[in-house]
Design an enzyme around this catalytic site. Sequence first.
Site, short mmCIF file in Angstrom:
data_model
loop_
_atom_site.label_atom_id
_atom_site.label_comp_id
_atom_site.label_asym_id
_atom_site.label_seq_id
_atom_site.Cartn_x
_atom_site.Cartn_y
_atom_site.Cartn_z
N ASP A 102 0.85 -1.20 0.00
CA ASP A 102 0.00 0.00 0.00
C ASP A 102 0.88 1.24 0.00
O ASP A 102 2.10 1.15 0.23
CB ASP A 102 -0.94 0.01 1.22
CG ASP A 102 -0.18 0.09 2.52
OD1 ASP A 102 0.86 -0.61 2.67
OD2 ASP A 102 -0.60 0.85 3.43
N GLU A 168 0.08 -0.85 5.79
CA GLU A 168 1.17 -0.30 6.58
C GLU A 168 1.01 1.20 6.80
O GLU A 168 1.29 1.71 7.90
CB GLU A 168 2.51 -0.59 5.89
CG GLU A 168 3.74 -0.48 6.82
CD GLU A 168 4.34 0.92 6.90
OE1 GLU A 168 5.18 1.14 7.78
OE2 GLU A 168 3.97 1.81 6.08
#
Lengths: 481, 481
Positions: A102, A168
């Site tokens: 991400d 994250e």
Amino acid sequence: MAPQLQEYYKTVDSLAEPFIERLRQAVAIPSISADEARRQDVVKMGMFLKEQLESLGAHVEARPLGKQPHKEHLELPPAIVGRYPAKKDESKRTILVYGHYDVQPADLSDGWATEPFKLSVDDKGRMYGRGSTDDKGPVLGWVNVIESHQKAGIDFPVNLLMCFEGMEEYGSEGLDDFIMAECKPGKFFAEADAVCISDNYWLGTEKPCLTYGLRGCSYYSIEVSGPGQDLHSGVFGGTAQEPMTDLVRVMSSLVDTDGNIQIQGIKELVAPLTKEEESLYQDIAFTMDNLYESLGSKTGIFPDKERTLMGRWRYPSLSLHGVEGAFSQPGAKTVIPAKVTGKFSIRTVPDMEPPEVDKLVYTHCEKVFEQLNSKNTMKVYLQHAGKWWVASPKHWNFTAAAKAVEDVWHVKPDLTREGGSIPVTLTFEQATGKNVLLLPMGSSTDAAHSINEKLDRRNYIEGIKLLGAYLHYVAEEPMEG
Amino acid sequence: MAPQLQEYYKTVDSLAEPFIERLRQAVAIPSISADEARRQDVVKMGMFLKEQLESLGAHVEARPLGKQPHKEHLELPPAIVGRYPAKKDESKRTILVYGHYDVQPADLSDGWATEPFKLSVDDKGRMYGRGSTDDKGPVLGWVNVIESHQKAGIDFPVNLLMCFEGMEEYGSEGLDDFIMAECKPGKFFAEADAVCISDNYWLGTEKPCLTYGLRGCSYYSIEVSGPGQDLHSGVFGGTAQEPMTDLVRVMSSLVDTDGNIQIQGIKELVAPLTKEEESLYQDIAFTMDNLYESLGSKTGIFPDKERTLMGRWRYPSLSLHGVEGAFSQPGAKTVIPAKVTGKFSIRTVPDMEPPEVDKLVYTHCEKVFEQLNSKNTMKVYLQHAGKWWVASPKHWNFTAAAKAVEDVWHVKPDLTREGGSIPVTLTFEQATGKNVLLLPMGSSTDAAHSINEKLDRRNYIEGIKLLGAYLHYVAEEPMEG
């Protein structure tokens, strides 16, 4: 006998353009974890990664992590876990690697010079695009390592376990429990001999580093309240005790201009500086100009790099972040806020145990507040705490990585720590009980969370060589290092 | 010889229902000056007022005040100026009255128990509605005074000049210049002998008051800056001097928990308390429970009403309002803000000259900041200053009003000051050079800027009697009072 990696390196060089194309495809998927509307793009990016690994023969699973906390309509993106070779070779060591697929939010209107989700390579080889360095470049690095071995016809030196997450940049929701569970006997990550994470940066732009320590962070709120509601300062000023007056007095007692924490007992918790450690700092590739450039000013505390690096890595610090509940807009408002909450955090280092720090913080604030003799009410509490982490840089995991750096970059890496925290590091250490190495690919100028994020072509291609070389060296390193 | 007003009072009583209906019509017009979308309603309210006065034979003009500053597409609502009788009677005194026909924002969803723009009278005679007490009730009071004289067949005792504005709740944009111009010789307000403003409140709920003083307000910003942009506390905590650390230290040096201003020289500017003034406070209808009720807590500074009233009216106070540029949201953000601006203001009293106060503030802040020995940069500056105002309560304007209060309410009024400022008061004093009286209609529980604003029926009807009686007494009072 040192591994012979010339053929591997040559293959990586020959595949440079396809590897950049792979990064281009990944950057084109706007996998912003903080944006609900982009959740399907995060999942798409996970699937892209899964397909890339599967096409190289890896065993890959997309593991559901459940619903997003406080957002019951929203499924978390899966953890992509993989194993290569698909069938474990019992004669080889097992290395567990972590990365995230991400990215931070990005929009051209934020001030990007190029489209953030279109990889743009300039004539100096700077590859601009959201996620290029954080963390799609490093994650694809592992994919490229596998492909290069296959194309070069070189035996893969280890069993590689992979853990790639998609949240994250939004607090790694759901990941800790997953890692703890999958490190248990018989589970996916159970047989890891060491861990390698590539999700941080060189200290500067020219010299690679290995990172063996991170500071922790304990975040506090000081809440002072009195009146039943906000008051008009014309009517009540001079007749009521004001919470904001008390709050700034407590906040001003915590730290001085030069960063000295004024809370009694904190200094005593810090592990003393040994002669050996002290000698490490002078060789680190870092200058005061590096600091001033990143600060955008010359308002540093120390005049020399050694004390500056120690201030960042091995000593605690206390920062005042702001005040909630007071007037915070432009202009002039004559309010007496009824309830104000000061926010501050302490960056913690060995051997500060978070509960001990909490106790000292509470005692200090209560003592200062008591001396004010105020009728207002104060509450001090911890918002969250993440512990510091320090690994042994003498472990074979680090010595192998250092040799790989020398082989690829022809220089001994700096051994660095970081001032901030990467909480998953401590989770892996605790879950596996093994040594964890932070092996960065990008450099200090990559602007990871900022506009114009980039990864230099050189760092990407030499980084792929480095990750592969690391696996070869780590396969051969004596275990008792 | 005291005016004989029984016939006038009886007429007001007999017209109570039409007067309440007039207020109902006015409250129904949502003349919110802060809301651009309601600007036409503000104008509509001005026109309503003009028509009401004209139907009673007054000479009325709607005076344009130009465009709204910084909003060039937006015309300011007009100042409604009037004269009654339409032709000046040279044998009578001229009294200038002021009020405003705009209101604070209000929406049922804010928590109102009734529709804010629908006057709702409960069984205790509380008339709820936005603008009922602030300031449509008092403004219509003057209209009702004129009508009552006509219906009772009583000669109007003075020449009444009226100034009603439509931007009071948004800083009285454009009004100061207008007043200054219209008080010049030959202009509309030129011949005023005294001024009366009904736009404040009783100190409590039972006893009327006349108000002869207001504190001023000097509003300051302390701006501390250092780094070129916001920093991450993990990376820079312990290596950079943080602006927020310096700011809270400067802010904490300004005032203590008991409201004592710590700026050297401020106390010395305050006019000393005379025996005569000191003796005034004990008779004021005010109790500590009044304070605690309005505070919503018992966090007052003083245990007795005398010092509390002095703290509000005749001593300066310093309030810290908040910090701009720091983290002010809920949650935890590990930012080191690059530039933070602390806001505070000092309520000023006789004999504090604003420029002297500024100088003391700047000197104090600079001295404290210098002692920090910081590399950051501090700027302290005044955002705006409004001066305190104190009139002589022995002037015939006040003695006339006091007699009117005794005649209507059968009690001597409290002579009060206020802690807040009503800037137009000082403007009228300076522009006319005449005595200004604040003659409130509503009571302390009217919730002027809050939800469920109301005006008690009793305060409205007796208030109309009082405004009329005041005009009769002021017409007869010896000028040398």
